[in-house]
Scaffold this motif. Structure first.
Motif, PDB file in Angstrom:
ATOM      1  N   ALA A   1      41.097  38.163  60.461  1.00 12.39           N
ATOM      2  CA  ALA A   1      40.040  38.658  59.586  1.00 12.39           C
ATOM      3  C   ALA A   1      40.197  38.058  58.189  1.00 12.39           C
ATOM      4  N   GLN A   2      39.070  37.799  57.564  1.00 14.18           N
ATOM      5  CA  GLN A   2      39.086  37.289  56.194  1.00 14.18           C
ATOM      6  C   GLN A   2      39.600  38.372  55.255  1.00 14.18           C
ATOM      7  N   ALA A   3      40.462  37.990  54.346  1.00 17.02           N
ATOM      8  CA  ALA A   3      40.944  38.943  53.348  1.00 17.02           C
ATOM      9  C   ALA A   3      39.798  39.310  52.409  1.00 17.02           C
ATOM     10  N   PRO A   4      39.777  40.528  51.880  1.00 16.51           N
ATOM     11  CA  PRO A   4      38.724  40.931  50.959  1.00 16.51           C
ATOM     12  C   PRO A   4      38.892  40.263  49.600  1.00 16.51           C
ATOM     13  N   GLU A   5      37.912  40.471  48.763  1.00 16.09           N
ATOM     14  CA  GLU A   5      37.999  39.971  47.381  1.00 16.09           C
ATOM     15  C   GLU A   5      39.094  40.745  46.660  1.00 16.09           C
TER      16      GLU A   5
ATOM     17  N   VAL B   1      42.658  36.050  43.700  1.00 18.57           N
ATOM     18  CA  VAL B   1      43.421  35.474  44.812  1.00 18.57           C
ATOM     19  C   VAL B   1      42.627  34.372  45.503  1.00 18.57           C
ATOM     20  N   ALA B   2      41.311  34.426  45.450  1.00 16.69           N
ATOM     21  CA  ALA B   2      40.470  33.397  46.072  1.00 16.69           C
ATOM     22  C   ALA B   2      40.734  32.011  45.489  1.00 16.69           C
ATOM     23  N   ASP B   3      41.245  31.961  44.271  1.00 15.78           N
ATOM     24  CA  ASP B   3      41.554  30.672  43.646  1.00 15.78           C
ATOM     25  C   ASP B   3      42.694  29.950  44.352  1.00 15.78           C
ATOM     26  N   TYR B   4      43.440  30.683  45.188  1.00 20.27           N
ATOM     27  CA  TYR B   4      44.570  30.084  45.903  1.00 20.27           C
ATOM     28  C   TYR B   4      44.189  29.628  47.309  1.00 20.27           C
ATOM     29  N   LYS B   5      42.913  29.660  47.643  1.00 22.29           N
ATOM     30  CA  LYS B   5      42.499  29.222  48.971  1.00 22.29           C
ATOM     31  C   LYS B   5      42.945  27.782  49.191  1.00 22.29           C
ATOM     32  N   GLY B   6      43.465  27.505  50.379  1.00 20.53           N
ATOM     33  CA  GLY B   6      44.078  26.213  50.651  1.00 20.53           C
ATOM     34  C   GLY B   6      45.592  26.309  50.625  1.00 20.53           C
ATOM     35  N   LYS B   7      46.086  27.406  50.043  1.00 21.11           N
ATOM     36  CA  LYS B   7      47.512  27.700  50.054  1.00 21.11           C
ATOM     37  C   LYS B   7      47.765  28.900  50.966  1.00 21.11           C
ATOM     38  N   ILE B   8      49.011  29.040  51.397  1.00 26.44           N
ATOM     39  CA  ILE B   8      49.450  30.252  52.064  1.00 26.44           C
ATOM     40  C   ILE B   8      49.769  31.263  50.970  1.00 26.44           C
ATOM     41  N   VAL B   9      49.226  32.460  51.076  1.00 27.00           N
ATOM     42  CA  VAL B   9      49.432  33.475  50.038  1.00 27.00           C
ATOM     43  C   VAL B   9      50.219  34.643  50.616  1.00 27.00           C
ATOM     44  N   VAL B  10      51.302  34.996  49.954  1.00 24.94           N
ATOM     45  CA  VAL B  10      52.104  36.155  50.321  1.00 24.94           C
ATOM     46  C   VAL B  10      51.750  37.287  49.366  1.00 24.94           C
ATOM     47  N   LEU B  11      51.170  38.355  49.891  1.00 26.42           N
ATOM     48  CA  LEU B  11      50.797  39.525  49.099  1.00 26.42           C
ATOM     49  C   LEU B  11      51.831  40.621  49.317  1.00 26.42           C
ATOM     50  N   ASN B  12      52.510  41.001  48.253  1.00 31.21           N
ATOM     51  CA  ASN B  12      53.537  42.040  48.347  1.00 31.21           C
ATOM     52  C   ASN B  12      53.110  43.252  47.526  1.00 31.21           C
ATOM     53  N   VAL B  13      52.897  44.385  48.220  1.00 31.53           N
ATOM     54  CA  VAL B  13      52.522  45.626  47.551  1.00 31.53           C
ATOM     55  C   VAL B  13      53.796  46.365  47.162  1.00 31.53           C
ATOM     56  N   TRP B  14      53.923  46.672  45.867  1.00 35.54           N
ATOM     57  CA  TRP B  14      55.171  47.244  45.385  1.00 35.54           C
ATOM     58  C   TRP B  14      54.919  48.208  44.221  1.00 35.54           C
ATOM     59  N   GLY B  15      55.959  48.972  43.885  1.00 33.94           N
ATOM     60  CA  GLY B  15      55.931  49.840  42.713  1.00 33.94           C
ATOM     61  C   GLY B  15      57.308  49.879  42.077  1.00 33.94           C
ATOM     62  N   SER B  16      57.356  50.015  40.777  1.00 33.51           N
ATOM     63  CA  SER B  16      58.652  50.050  40.091  1.00 33.51           C
ATOM     64  C   SER B  16      59.449  51.292  40.462  1.00 33.51           C
ATOM     65  N   TRP B  17      58.760  52.329  40.953  1.00 34.52           N
ATOM     66  CA  TRP B  17      59.369  53.600  41.325  1.00 34.52           C
ATOM     67  C   TRP B  17      59.982  53.576  42.733  1.00 34.52           C
TER      68      TRP B  17
ATOM     69  N   VAL C   1      50.597  38.209  54.785  1.00 32.27           N
ATOM     70  CA  VAL C   1      50.545  36.760  54.581  1.00 32.27           C
ATOM     71  C   VAL C   1      49.142  36.289  54.945  1.00 32.27           C
ATOM     72  N   LEU C   2      48.496  35.601  54.007  1.00 29.82           N
ATOM     73  CA  LEU C   2      47.183  35.006  54.247  1.00 29.82           C
ATOM     74  C   LEU C   2      47.364  33.532  54.558  1.00 29.82           C
ATOM     75  N   ASP C   3      46.664  33.060  55.576  1.00 27.95           N
ATOM     76  CA  ASP C   3      46.777  31.645  55.922  1.00 27.95           C
ATOM     77  C   ASP C   3      45.989  30.784  54.933  1.00 27.95           C
ATOM     78  N   ARG C   4      45.956  29.495  55.165  1.00 29.21           N
ATOM     79  CA  ARG C   4      45.329  28.571  54.213  1.00 29.21           C
ATOM     80  C   ARG C   4      43.816  28.765  54.095  1.00 29.21           C
ATOM     81  N   ASP C   5      43.233  29.488  55.065  1.00 25.91           N
ATOM     82  CA  ASP C   5      41.803  29.797  55.014  1.00 25.91           C
ATOM     83  C   ASP C   5      41.526  31.164  54.396  1.00 25.91           C
ATOM     84  N   GLY C   6      42.564  31.806  53.891  1.00 27.12           N
ATOM     85  CA  GLY C   6      42.376  33.112  53.266  1.00 27.12           C
ATOM     86  C   GLY C   6      42.252  34.255  54.246  1.00 27.12           C
ATOM     87  N   LYS C   7      42.757  34.065  55.473  1.00 28.20           N
ATOM     88  CA  LYS C   7      42.683  35.097  56.503  1.00 28.20           C
ATOM     89  C   LYS C   7      44.046  35.749  56.711  1.00 28.20           C
TER      90      LYS C   7
END
Length: 207
Positions: free
Chosen positions: A65-69, A82-98, A176-182
Motif C-alpha cells: 500500500a502507498q504510504a499516506p502524506e 517524506v514525499a521528497d524522499y521518493k526514490g529512496k528507501i525510508v525508515v520511519l521510526n515512531v518514538w517518544g522521549s518518555w 520501511v517504505l520502498d523506493r516507490d513510497g510503499k
C-alpha cells in the motif's frame, strides 16, 4: 440496623473495592501497552503483512500500500515532507522521549542510518506524545540522532496509515517504505541492530 441492611452495605463495599481494583488494573495495562516491547498486531485491516517468528512483518512487492502524506514540522521547527524522499528507501521510526525501549534502540538506528545513507536509505523519526519539543530535542542530542523527526504529539500522522498498519498504543514502531513510497515491512517492537539490518536487506536488494 437490620441484619439485611448490614449485608447490603457489606455487598456494596465489596463491589466498590472490586471496581477500584479493576480500574487500576485497566490503567496499568494501558500504561504498559503504551510503551513496551511491542507486539505482532497492528489491529484489524487487510494490509497484506506476513509476520515472521522474529516479529518483523513484510508485504510482497506487488501487494504493498502507498504510504499516506506525511509532512509537517520537525522537532526543531523545520518543514519536512517524506514525499521528497521518493526514490529512496525510508525508515520511519515512531518514538517518544518518555519511552524506555526507544532509548534502548536509538543507538542501533543511529549506527545503521550512518552506514546506509550512501546506499539511498533515509531515516525519519515520528516523535509522539511528547507535550513539547524540549525533551524530544534533548533525547536526540543525548543519543546522537542526526536524521530528522516529525513532531506528532497527538499521533495524527500514525492514524493516516491504512487501518491495521500501526497500533497507536505500541511505541516504538518502525515502518520501511520502498523506493516507490510503499509500505514494505513493519516492526511493532524495539529493534536490535541486527534485526534492523535484516529488515532492510531484502528491500535494498529490490530493483
Amino acid at each position: 440496623m437490620s441484619a439485611a441492611s448490614r449485608a447490603v452495605q457489606r455487598t456494596d463495599r465489596t463491589r466498590s473495592r472490586a471496581a477500584v481494583l479493576t480500574g487500576a488494573a485497566v490503567a496499568a495495562a494501558l500504561l504498559l501497552s503504551a510503551c513496551g516491547s511491542g507486539g505482532k498486531s497492528g489491529g484489524s485491516g487487510d494490509t497484506g503483512f506476513v509476520t515472521g517468528s522474529d516479529g518483523i512483518a513484510t508485504v510482497e512487492q506487488g501487494s504493498r500500500a502507498q504510504a499516506p502524506e506525511l509532512s509537517g514540522k520537525t522537532i526543531d521547527g523545520k518543514p519536512l515532507d517524506v514525499a521528497d524522499y521518493k526514490g529512496k528507501i525510508v525508515v520511519l521510526n515512531v518514538w517518544g522521549s518518555w519511552c524506555g525501549p526507544c532509548r534502548l534502540e536509538a543507538k542501533n538506528f543511529v549506527k545503521v542510518s550512518e552506514d546506509l545513507k550512501d546506499q539511498g536509505v533515509q531515516f525519519v523519526g515520528i516523535n509522539t506524545r511528547d507535550t513539547s519539543t524540549t525533551p524530544a530535542i534533548a533525547f536526540e542530542k543525548a543519543h546522537g540522532v542526526e536524521y530528522p523527526s516529525l513532531y506528532d504529539p497527538t499521533g495524527k500522522l500514525m492514524l493516516r496509515f491504512e487501518k491495521g498498519t500501526l497500533n497507536p498504543q505500541t511505541i516504538p514502531s518502525t515502518l520501511v517504505l520502498d523506493r516507490d513510497g510503499k509500505v514494505a515491512s513493519r516492526s511493532l517492537s524495539a529493534l536490535s541492530e541486527d534485526s534492523l539490518r535484516k529488515m532492510l536487506k531484502p528491500i535494498l536488494a529490490e530493483k
